[in-house]
Design an enzyme around this catalytic site. Structure first.
Site, PDB file in Angstrom:
ATOM      1  N   GLY A  61      32.101  33.489  35.596  1.00  0.00           N
ATOM      2  CA  GLY A  61      33.143  32.885  34.796  1.00  0.00           C
ATOM      3  C   GLY A  61      34.432  33.743  34.787  1.00  0.00           C
ATOM      4  N   CYS A  62      35.218  33.467  33.502  1.00  0.00           N
ATOM      5  CA  CYS A  62      36.337  33.840  33.174  1.00  0.00           C
ATOM      6  C   CYS A  62      36.489  35.514  32.945  1.00  0.00           C
ATOM      7  CB  CYS A  62      36.879  33.105  32.154  1.00  0.00           C
ATOM      8  SG  CYS A  62      37.133  31.412  32.433  1.00  0.00           S
ATOM      9  N   TYR A  63      35.326  36.004  32.628  1.00  0.00           N
ATOM     10  CA  TYR A  63      35.777  37.570  32.458  1.00  0.00           C
ATOM     11  C   TYR A  63      35.094  38.244  33.739  1.00  0.00           C
ATOM     12  CZ  TYR A  63      30.539  37.009  31.219  1.00  0.00           C
ATOM     13  OH  TYR A  63      29.278  36.598  30.959  1.00  0.00           O
TER      14      TYR A  63
ATOM     15  N   PHE B  35      37.181  36.296  27.978  1.00  0.00           N
ATOM     16  CA  PHE B  35      36.061  35.706  27.379  1.00  0.00           C
ATOM     17  C   PHE B  35      35.423  34.529  28.541  1.00  0.00           C
ATOM     18  CE2 PHE B  35      39.109  36.290  24.084  1.00  0.00           C
ATOM     19  CZ  PHE B  35      38.521  37.022  23.012  1.00  0.00           C
TER      20      PHE B  35
END
Length: 354
Positions: free
Chosen positions: A147-149, A339
């Site tokens: 994901g985003c991290y 995050f």
């Protein structure tokens, strides 16, 4: 000497789908809820989001007649992954070309690729290595579905590689095609979640050569009892994103905890940090970080600018923020922070090369 993030190249597709998505979303909602969606979209801090999906005949959006999402039911996961297999390497190579215009890419020894919006085998790492003509001996690492991290994980891995082999030249690539996962919805929360996401790619060179940004101390932590707040579910009709409205509040509360804040800042007062590269996951998330750490109103300007121009490109987003910081004046101490699912927070310290 520490490892250095020497340069970053970025790329987005040419099709801006943000306005078209808003029109589509308004049509999905009951009439009573549509005005609320419009108000929240106007306050999102996003002006543009880009998509690899081609315009429909006559220049329309992917939901117009002839577009990828024109017919019901929407394309299955197989069709979406077929498009991912073609478009993701192309967008990644555009970002690498932008990087090559800034830094020589000869003698790449390692390739680290992060992506969570698709799967293909041979992987994106193998496709990119072949298209670039990298040596068959290049060491590859594919970081999937974090994901985003994931950009943090990719750059942290590059840091470890260079620390163990100072002669290593690590090419780091993040590529995400979030717009391949539009799903029918008639509720506010999932439509607001989809409103955030666009497509993008970034490529970085990490070496032991003192140029760009020194990659310092990494950190990672997970907020308790938060596993269901950010989630990707693989369905027969693409990947369904779940982004709870509780996320900003949980982030702000976590950062208000002195122990958590000290982990992020290395026990320095936040006001002493010269630059913040915070993943632009949404306006409310950036506001939560600023509130939780009591940051100056301009501390997250780079993240807000990326959000405005591109939306949330999952793992590629943080790289876009770091690219803006690299293009700016030299700085003392900085913090990169992102995050993602878990709810996890990961990051690292950085500073300008001497």
């Amino acid at each position: 000497m520490p490892p250095y993030l020497n340069a970053i190249g970025t790329a987005v597709p040419g099709h801006d789908i943000h306005a078209a998505f808003q029109r589509w979303a308004m049509d999905q909602l009951p009439a009573a809820k549509a005005p609320l969606f419009a108000r929240m979209a106007a306050r999102s801090g996003i002006a543009h989001r880009w998509s690899v999906l081609e315009q429909s005949p006559g220049g329309g959006s992917p939901v117009d007649p002839g577009g990828f999402y024109a017919d019901s039911p929407y394309p299955g996961t197989g069709a979406r992954m077929e498009l991912y297999a073609r478009a993701a390497p192309e967008l990644a190579l555009q970002a690498i070309a932008a990087l090559a215009a800034q830094a020589p890419l000869g003698e790449i020894s390692h390739l680290v690729v992060a992506s969570c919006t698709g799967f293909v085998a041979p992987g994106i790492d193998q496709i990119v290595a072949t298209r670039l003509g990298l040596a068959p001996s290049v060491e590859r690492l594919l970081i999937g579905f974090m994901g985003c991290y994931a950009a943090i994980a990719a750059l942290r891995s590059a840091r470890h590689i260079v620390r163990s082999d100072p002669a290593a030249r690590v090419l780091v690539v993040t590529v995400e095609l979030s717009t391949l996962h539009l799903s029918p919805a008639d509720e506010l929360e999932p439509l607001l979640a989809m409103l955030q996401f666009g497509d993008g790619a970034a490529a970085a060179l990490v070496t032991g050569e003192p140029a760009g940004l020194a990659i310092g101390r990494p950190f990672a932590t997970t907020l308790p009892d938060s596993a269901d707040l950010i989630r990707w579910d693989i369905t027969d009709r693409g990947f369904a994103m779940h982004l709870s409205g509780e996320v900003p509040g949980r982030i702000a509360a976590g950062l208000a905890d002195p122990g958590f804040a000290a982990e992020v800042t290395g026990s320095r007062p936040p006001a002493e940090i010269d630059a913040w590269a915070v993943h632009a996951g949404g306006r409310s998330i950036l506001d939560a970080v600023a509130r939780g750490l009591h940051l100056d109103e301009h501390a997250l300007d780079d993240s807000r600018a990326v959000l405005q121009d591109y939306g949330n490109m999952s793992s590629a987003t943080l790289m876009f923020v770091l690219a803006r910081i690299l293009a700016g004046p030299p700085l003392g101490e900085g913090v990169a922070l992102a995050f993602g699912p878990g709810l996890a927070a990961e990051g690292f310290a950085f500073s300008s090369a001497p």
